[in-house]
Scaffold this motif. Structure first.
Motif, PDB file in Angstrom:
ATOM      1  N   PRO A 137      61.511  73.754  30.555  1.00 46.58           N
ATOM      2  CA  PRO A 137      61.051  74.484  29.363  1.00 46.58           C
ATOM      3  C   PRO A 137      61.458  73.844  28.033  1.00 46.58           C
ATOM      4  CG  PRO A 137      62.836  75.668  30.463  1.00 46.58           C
ATOM      5  CD  PRO A 137      62.414  74.574  31.384  1.00 46.58           C
ATOM      6  N   ALA A 138      62.443  72.950  28.069  1.00 49.02           N
ATOM      7  CA  ALA A 138      62.868  72.299  26.827  1.00 49.02           C
ATOM      8  C   ALA A 138      61.991  71.104  26.464  1.00 49.02           C
ATOM      9  CB  ALA A 138      64.324  71.841  26.947  1.00 49.02           C
ATOM     10  N   ILE A 139      61.022  70.779  27.326  1.00 49.11           N
ATOM     11  CA  ILE A 139      60.224  69.563  27.147  1.00 49.11           C
ATOM     12  C   ILE A 139      58.740  69.916  27.138  1.00 49.11           C
ATOM     13  CG2 ILE A 139      59.693  67.271  28.079  1.00 49.11           C
ATOM     14  CD1 ILE A 139      62.425  67.408  29.512  1.00 49.11           C
ATOM     15  N   ALA A 140      58.039  69.425  26.127  1.00 55.95           N
ATOM     16  CA  ALA A 140      56.596  69.629  26.031  1.00 55.95           C
ATOM     17  C   ALA A 140      55.876  68.323  26.313  1.00 55.95           C
ATOM     18  CB  ALA A 140      56.220  70.130  24.633  1.00 55.95           C
ATOM     19  N   ALA A 141      54.794  68.398  27.068  1.00 55.51           N
ATOM     20  CA  ALA A 141      53.982  67.217  27.369  1.00 55.51           C
ATOM     21  C   ALA A 141      53.034  66.975  26.204  1.00 55.51           C
ATOM     22  CB  ALA A 141      53.207  67.420  28.665  1.00 55.51           C
ATOM     23  N   GLY A 142      53.313  65.943  25.429  1.00 52.49           N
ATOM     24  CA  GLY A 142      52.517  65.675  24.234  1.00 52.49           C
ATOM     25  C   GLY A 142      51.389  64.694  24.443  1.00 52.49           C
ATOM     26  N   GLY A 143      51.302  64.066  25.637  1.00 57.43           N
ATOM     27  CA  GLY A 143      50.233  63.120  25.884  1.00 57.43           C
ATOM     28  C   GLY A 143      50.427  61.812  25.138  1.00 57.43           C
ATOM     29  N   GLU A 144      49.341  61.056  25.041  1.00 52.39           N
ATOM     30  CA  GLU A 144      49.399  59.733  24.413  1.00 52.39           C
ATOM     31  C   GLU A 144      49.179  59.855  22.907  1.00 52.39           C
ATOM     32  OE1 GLU A 144      46.857  56.978  26.424  1.00 52.39           O
ATOM     33  OE2 GLU A 144      47.970  57.116  28.305  1.00 52.39           O
ATOM     34  N   PHE A 145      50.170  60.382  22.230  1.00 50.56           N
ATOM     35  CA  PHE A 145      50.084  60.629  20.791  1.00 50.56           C
ATOM     36  C   PHE A 145      50.235  59.348  19.974  1.00 50.56           C
ATOM     37  CE2 PHE A 145      52.219  62.103  16.780  1.00 50.56           C
ATOM     38  CZ  PHE A 145      51.142  62.782  16.262  1.00 50.56           C
ATOM     39  N   ALA A 146      50.941  58.376  20.497  1.00 50.71           N
ATOM     40  CA  ALA A 146      51.194  57.097  19.808  1.00 50.71           C
ATOM     41  C   ALA A 146      51.901  57.313  18.480  1.00 50.71           C
ATOM     42  CB  ALA A 146      49.894  56.319  19.605  1.00 50.71           C
ATOM     43  N   GLY A 147      52.927  58.162  18.500  1.00 47.03           N
ATOM     44  CA  GLY A 147      53.646  58.483  17.278  1.00 47.03           C
ATOM     45  C   GLY A 147      54.360  57.300  16.658  1.00 47.03           C
ATOM     46  N   LEU A 148      54.880  56.387  17.478  1.00 46.58           N
ATOM     47  CA  LEU A 148      55.575  55.226  16.915  1.00 46.58           C
ATOM     48  C   LEU A 148      54.590  54.336  16.166  1.00 46.58           C
ATOM     49  CD1 LEU A 148      58.051  54.204  19.764  1.00 46.58           C
ATOM     50  CD2 LEU A 148      58.134  56.123  18.169  1.00 46.58           C
ATOM     51  N   ARG A 149      53.411  54.164  16.727  1.00 46.80           N
ATOM     52  CA  ARG A 149      52.395  53.361  16.043  1.00 46.80           C
ATOM     53  C   ARG A 149      51.953  54.030  14.748  1.00 46.80           C
ATOM     54  NH1 ARG A 149      46.843  52.383  19.070  1.00 46.80           N
ATOM     55  NH2 ARG A 149      46.654  54.603  18.608  1.00 46.80           N
ATOM     56  N   ARG A 150      51.732  55.332  14.795  1.00 42.44           N
ATOM     57  CA  ARG A 150      51.302  56.059  13.603  1.00 42.44           C
ATOM     58  C   ARG A 150      52.333  55.930  12.486  1.00 42.44           C
ATOM     59  NH1 ARG A 150      47.843  60.962  14.937  1.00 42.44           N
ATOM     60  NH2 ARG A 150      47.140  60.667  17.073  1.00 42.44           N
ATOM     61  N   LEU A 196      51.890  70.147  18.982  1.00 39.54           N
ATOM     62  CA  LEU A 196      52.970  70.912  19.608  1.00 39.54           C
ATOM     63  C   LEU A 196      54.296  70.775  18.862  1.00 39.54           C
ATOM     64  CD1 LEU A 196      52.327  70.211  23.403  1.00 39.54           C
ATOM     65  CD2 LEU A 196      51.623  72.186  22.046  1.00 39.54           C
ATOM     66  N   ALA A 197      54.246  70.280  17.641  1.00 41.67           N
ATOM     67  CA  ALA A 197      55.483  70.042  16.893  1.00 41.67           C
ATOM     68  C   ALA A 197      56.289  71.317  16.700  1.00 41.67           C
ATOM     69  CB  ALA A 197      55.171  69.405  15.543  1.00 41.67           C
ATOM     70  N   ASP A 198      55.607  72.432  16.561  1.00 40.27           N
ATOM     71  CA  ASP A 198      56.296  73.700  16.300  1.00 40.27           C
ATOM     72  C   ASP A 198      56.313  74.610  17.520  1.00 40.27           C
ATOM     73  OD1 ASP A 198      56.723  72.966  13.598  1.00 40.27           O
ATOM     74  OD2 ASP A 198      54.701  73.626  13.077  1.00 40.27           O
ATOM     75  N   ALA A 199      56.169  74.013  18.703  1.00 42.48           N
ATOM     76  CA  ALA A 199      56.084  74.828  19.918  1.00 42.48           C
ATOM     77  C   ALA A 199      57.440  75.329  20.394  1.00 42.48           C
ATOM     78  CB  ALA A 199      55.413  74.032  21.033  1.00 42.48           C
ATOM     79  N   GLY A 200      58.522  74.877  19.770  1.00 40.64           N
ATOM     80  CA  GLY A 200      59.843  75.355  20.129  1.00 40.64           C
ATOM     81  C   GLY A 200      60.559  74.520  21.171  1.00 40.64           C
ATOM     82  N   SER A 201      59.956  73.441  21.621  1.00 39.35           N
ATOM     83  CA  SER A 201      60.615  72.585  22.604  1.00 39.35           C
ATOM     84  C   SER A 201      61.639  71.692  21.920  1.00 39.35           C
ATOM     85  CB  SER A 201      59.581  71.726  23.337  1.00 39.35           C
ATOM     86  OG  SER A 201      58.888  70.912  22.415  1.00 39.35           O
ATOM     87  N   ARG A 202      62.614  71.248  22.692  1.00 31.21           N
ATOM     88  CA  ARG A 202      63.622  70.330  22.157  1.00 31.21           C
ATOM     89  C   ARG A 202      63.077  68.909  22.093  1.00 31.21           C
ATOM     90  NH1 ARG A 202      69.556  69.171  24.972  1.00 31.21           N
ATOM     91  NH2 ARG A 202      70.197  67.463  23.586  1.00 31.21           N
TER      92      ARG A 202
END
Length: 448
Positions: free
Chosen positions: A235-248, A282-288
């Protein structure tokens, strides 16, 4: 001009398509507001795609069903509902919707691709004949013909006709690769990445809040989705998929300036990575933690670690022959131009392995390397190591339907949400030892 307002006001398909292609899901959602837009079947389709992009699958499914209540014969809506059910692990729902979509439009290749997750298609049957007609129709684009050739390859290989199937795959790969610019056909890693060493990370002064990213990366088909599904059981982990946040986060910074610019950001207590992940649905979904499983993150991990040595990282790799075959059998919607020739795929795998070894040796982050072979033969042991990396106790295993074993696996496809790790694809490439000789030769040459 406000594209969203224009699209919503006059049903401009091109405007809606542009928003979807740009992955501007909030704008697409506004453009298809049912209180202001003409609620056509197309409206419901694009609104559902926006909700999927915002990671609201239940709302998306409701949207598609609302559209079908008004137009029950709309094949694209049935297809979208079936593809979504497939992603969610709903086998009966997916099969019903996809078969309806096929009956309404028997020429849609996306429908056949989705159905192949669930049922085989006869290599000499009427569906195969329709797909072959698309492959031979030179009035269609190279991309459309290549798509058909990849599907024909799968039908033949699944029927045990490996040589014929490989010929179809090779033709589809040639069509796709020939359309790419030369610079996009190789997997290139700058040597500056390998100059990031332990002293580099130790020299950076940091005073930053933690980033919630949990980076799971590697080449496609290396087990990233399976790792993400195991992690998301907690429950502390959300599956965010291939967001490529580092590239962004660093897309606008020239490569040569990255170390200096990131050191300046650290000194001023600013992190472009934190800012990038705030944009995730999912940034505000409450996951750690928020899992980001994009392959695009692999060459950017070092820059991320300069600011966030606390962030956990999982690197995925796989036996070269099996991985190379899986890449060659996959028609990507975008990117991964190296996958369309055996030699470039072999060099890409060798380069990725070299970078994974480098990151394992120098990164200050909590880090785990996961081999695909170990992941599928010892999922419980891998699961335990993943949660130990995070300092978490493994959660109770979720109950799985007996239907999970009915999901069909193939080298080019990611497993469905209901599909537990299974070793059935290990050694699959051994059936193609002769055909893969150019890949193996290139891989071995690049590995020395």
């Amino acid at each position: 001009m406000d594209v969203a307002k224009t699209a919503g006001g006059n049903g401009d398909t091109r405007a809606l398509r542009a928003l979807l292609a740009a992955r501007d899901f909030p704008a697409l959602l506004r453009a298809t507001d049912p209180t202001t837009a003409n609620a056509s079947a197309e409206h419901w389709l694009y609104r559902g795609k926006a909700l999927e992009g915002l990671l609201q699958p239940d709302a998306a499914a409701t949207c598609y069903r609302e559209g079908l209540a008004q137009g029950p014969e709309d094949a694209p809506l049935h297809l979208a509902l079936g593809q979504l059910a497939l992603q969610q692990g709903d086998r009966p729902g997916a099969l019903e919707a996809l078969e309806r979509a096929r009956d309404l439009n028997p020429d849609n290749l996306d429908c056949y691709a989705a159905l192949l997750h669930l049922v085989p298609l006869a290599p000499d049957g009427p569906e195969a004949a329709r797909i072959l007609a698309r492959a031979l129709d030179h009035r269609r684009s190279d991309a459309a013909r290549a798509r058909a050739l990849f599907l024909l390859g799968q039908l033949q290989v699944e029927a045990g006709r490996d040589r014929t199937g490989f010929v179809h795959y090779a033709a589809g790969n040639r069509l796709t690769g020939d359309s790419l610019e030369a610079r996009k056909r190789e997997y290139r890693l700058g040597e500056r990445l390998f100059r990031l060493d332990r002293r580099t990370f130790a020299a950076v002064a940091r005073s930053l809040p933690p980033c919630k990213a949990l980076v799971v990366t590697g080449l496609p088909r290396s087990g990233k989705s399976l790792v993400e599904s195991l992690l998301a059981e907690h429950p502390a982990i959300a599956a965010g998929g291939e967001f490529a946040g580092l590239r962004r986060a660093i897309a606008d910074i020239p490569g040569k300036e990255l170390p200096r610019r990131l050191s300046e950001a650290a000194a001023s207590s600013r992190s472009p990575f934190i800012e990038a992940y705030r944009e995730h649905p999912l940034a505000d979904a409450g996951s750690r933690w928020l899992v980001d499983s994009s392959p695009a993150n692999l060459p950017r991990i070092g820059y991320f670690a300069l600011l966030h040595p606390e962030a956990p990282i999982v690197l995925c790799r796989r036996r070269a022959r099996d991985l190379g075959l899986a890449l060659f059998f996959k028609k990507f919607r975008s990117g991964h131009g190296y996958s369309y020739a055996l030699e470039t795929a072999g060099r890409a795998i060798a380069s990725a392995e070299r970078l994974i070894d480098h990151w394992q040796a120098v990164l200050p982050n909590p880090l785990l390397v996961v081999d695909y072979e170990e992941l599928v033969t010892d999922p419980e042991g891998t699961r335990a190591r993943l949660f130990a990396l995070l300092g978490l106790a493994p959660p109770p295993r979720p109950l799985r339907s007996g239907e999970a074993e009915d999901w069909r696996l193939f080298p080019s496809k990611s497993p469905g949400a209901a599909c537990a790790p299974r070793p059935s694809l290990l050694g699959f490439a051994d059936r193609f030892e002769e055909e893969l000789a150019p890949l193996v030769k290139a891989y071995e040459a690049a590995s020395t």
